[in-house]
Write a protein that holds these residues in place. Sequence first.
Motif, PDB file in Angstrom:
ATOM      1  N   ASN A  43       0.840  -1.203   0.000  1.00  9.21           N
ATOM      2  CA  ASN A  43       0.000   0.000   0.000  1.00  9.21           C
ATOM      3  C   ASN A  43       0.874   1.251   0.000  1.00  9.21           C
ATOM      4  OD1 ASN A  43      -2.375  -1.436  -0.038  1.00  9.21           O
ATOM      5  ND2 ASN A  43      -2.814  -1.193   2.134  1.00  9.21           N
ATOM      6  N   VAL A 107     -10.648   8.769   2.357  1.00  6.52           N
ATOM      7  CA  VAL A 107     -11.566   8.826   1.218  1.00  6.52           C
ATOM      8  C   VAL A 107     -12.868   9.466   1.692  1.00  6.52           C
ATOM      9  CG1 VAL A 107     -12.897   7.482  -0.445  1.00  6.52           C
ATOM     10  CG2 VAL A 107     -10.545   6.806   0.113  1.00  6.52           C
ATOM     11  N   VAL A 110     -16.685   8.118  -3.325  1.00 10.28           N
ATOM     12  CA  VAL A 110     -16.325   7.329  -4.507  1.00 10.28           C
ATOM     13  C   VAL A 110     -17.513   7.376  -5.450  1.00 10.28           C
ATOM     14  CG1 VAL A 110     -15.679   5.074  -5.418  1.00 10.28           C
ATOM     15  CG2 VAL A 110     -14.854   5.784  -3.157  1.00 10.28           C
ATOM     16  N   VAL A 119     -12.352   9.083  -7.203  1.00 11.37           N
ATOM     17  CA  VAL A 119     -12.128   8.930  -5.774  1.00 11.37           C
ATOM     18  C   VAL A 119     -11.710  10.279  -5.204  1.00 11.37           C
ATOM     19  CG1 VAL A 119     -10.763   7.780  -3.982  1.00 11.37           C
ATOM     20  CG2 VAL A 119     -11.467   6.500  -6.020  1.00 11.37           C
ATOM     21  N   VAL A 121     -10.374  12.467  -1.920  1.00 13.05           N
ATOM     22  CA  VAL A 121      -9.566  12.250  -0.718  1.00 13.05           C
ATOM     23  C   VAL A 121      -9.318  13.577  -0.009  1.00 13.05           C
ATOM     24  CG1 VAL A 121      -7.345  11.409   0.162  1.00 13.05           C
ATOM     25  CG2 VAL A 121      -8.414  10.278  -1.807  1.00 13.05           C
ATOM     26  N   ASN A 143      -2.088   4.682  -1.660  1.00 13.76           N
ATOM     27  CA  ASN A 143      -1.914   3.256  -1.380  1.00 13.76           C
ATOM     28  C   ASN A 143      -0.917   2.609  -2.352  1.00 13.76           C
ATOM     29  OD1 ASN A 143      -3.423   3.017   0.929  1.00 13.76           O
ATOM     30  ND2 ASN A 143      -4.909   1.587   0.101  1.00 13.76           N
ATOM     31  N   PHE A 171      -8.383  -0.656  -4.659  1.00 11.34           N
ATOM     32  CA  PHE A 171      -9.271   0.494  -4.813  1.00 11.34           C
ATOM     33  C   PHE A 171     -10.740   0.078  -4.833  1.00 11.34           C
ATOM     34  CE2 PHE A 171      -6.915   4.467  -6.279  1.00 11.34           C
ATOM     35  CZ  PHE A 171      -5.780   4.125  -5.567  1.00 11.34           C
ATOM     36  N   PHE A 174     -12.565   0.602  -1.650  1.00 13.93           N
ATOM     37  CA  PHE A 174     -12.658   1.947  -1.077  1.00 13.93           C
ATOM     38  C   PHE A 174     -14.110   2.372  -0.889  1.00 13.93           C
ATOM     39  CE2 PHE A 174      -8.346   3.898  -2.584  1.00 13.93           C
ATOM     40  CZ  PHE A 174      -7.688   2.919  -1.878  1.00 13.93           C
ATOM     41  N   LYS A 175     -14.344   3.098   0.185  1.00 15.84           N
ATOM     42  CA  LYS A 175     -15.622   3.729   0.458  1.00 15.84           C
ATOM     43  C   LYS A 175     -15.342   4.945   1.334  1.00 15.84           C
ATOM     44  CE  LYS A 175     -16.378   0.650   4.387  1.00 15.84           C
ATOM     45  NZ  LYS A 175     -17.254  -0.390   4.975  1.00 15.84           N
ATOM     46  N   THR A 178     -12.527   5.264   4.261  1.00 14.81           N
ATOM     47  CA  THR A 178     -11.340   4.424   4.104  1.00 14.81           C
ATOM     48  C   THR A 178     -10.080   5.260   4.278  1.00 14.81           C
ATOM     49  OG1 THR A 178     -12.460   2.908   2.571  1.00 14.81           O
ATOM     50  CG2 THR A 178     -10.057   2.923   2.526  1.00 14.81           C
ATOM     51  N   VAL A 180      -6.175   5.926   3.634  1.00 16.53           N
ATOM     52  CA  VAL A 180      -5.243   5.594   2.562  1.00 16.53           C
ATOM     53  C   VAL A 180      -3.889   6.248   2.803  1.00 16.53           C
ATOM     54  CG1 VAL A 180      -6.998   5.180   0.796  1.00 16.53           C
ATOM     55  CG2 VAL A 180      -6.151   7.506   1.158  1.00 16.53           C
TER      56      VAL A 180
END
Length: 204
Positions: A43, A107, A110, A119, A121, A143, A171, A174-175, A178, A180
């Motif tokens: 990651n 995150v 998404v 995505v 962030v 990641n 990926f 991801f939600k 998450t 990262v």
Amino acid sequence: MFTGIIEALGEVKGVEREGDNLHFTISSPFTDELQIDQSVAHNGTCLTVVKIDGDEYVVTAIDETIIRTNVGELASGDKVNLERCMIMGGRLDGHIVQGHVDMVGEVTDVKEEDGSWRVYVKHEVTKVDEGYVTVPKGSITVNGVSLTVVDSSPGHFSVAIIPYTWEHTNFHTFKAGTKVNLEFDIIGKYVARMAAINQTPSAS
């Protein structure tokens, strides 16, 4: 040194704490090609192989790494993006990635966009001279994946994910919420630091 081009998805098979350290047992499709003391990015976090057993290997994260990355949240069954260090003389398909995570981002959203994914962030806003900033069309590592920034504002950015990357990295897990690992562009960090030094008044 890495490129941010993920080679494979590994799976965490076990996590063992020893003092302030965490030992991770990882299975991967290229374990038989690894050697003790070899560097592998997990990651986006550079960790050293300390043991190999069949198709599994062990890496150790010290307290500093646990504090600055999301490795402390890994549990058995989790998927991790894996990349072995680059070979000098090979193609640099991504960008220069050190495997030294700068901070953990989160995150916030998404969105599927007719065949790709966007995505979003957010991250801590720090002093500009530290270089932890993004610019549109600039590079960012999320990641361990080398990506191009789409939108950028202080403390926020978005990236577009193509189907191949979505399917062959973590990926797709991801939600919102998450955590990262983020590594900002090393060239941008050097430029920011040098600009700050040049603006510092000299002692009279």
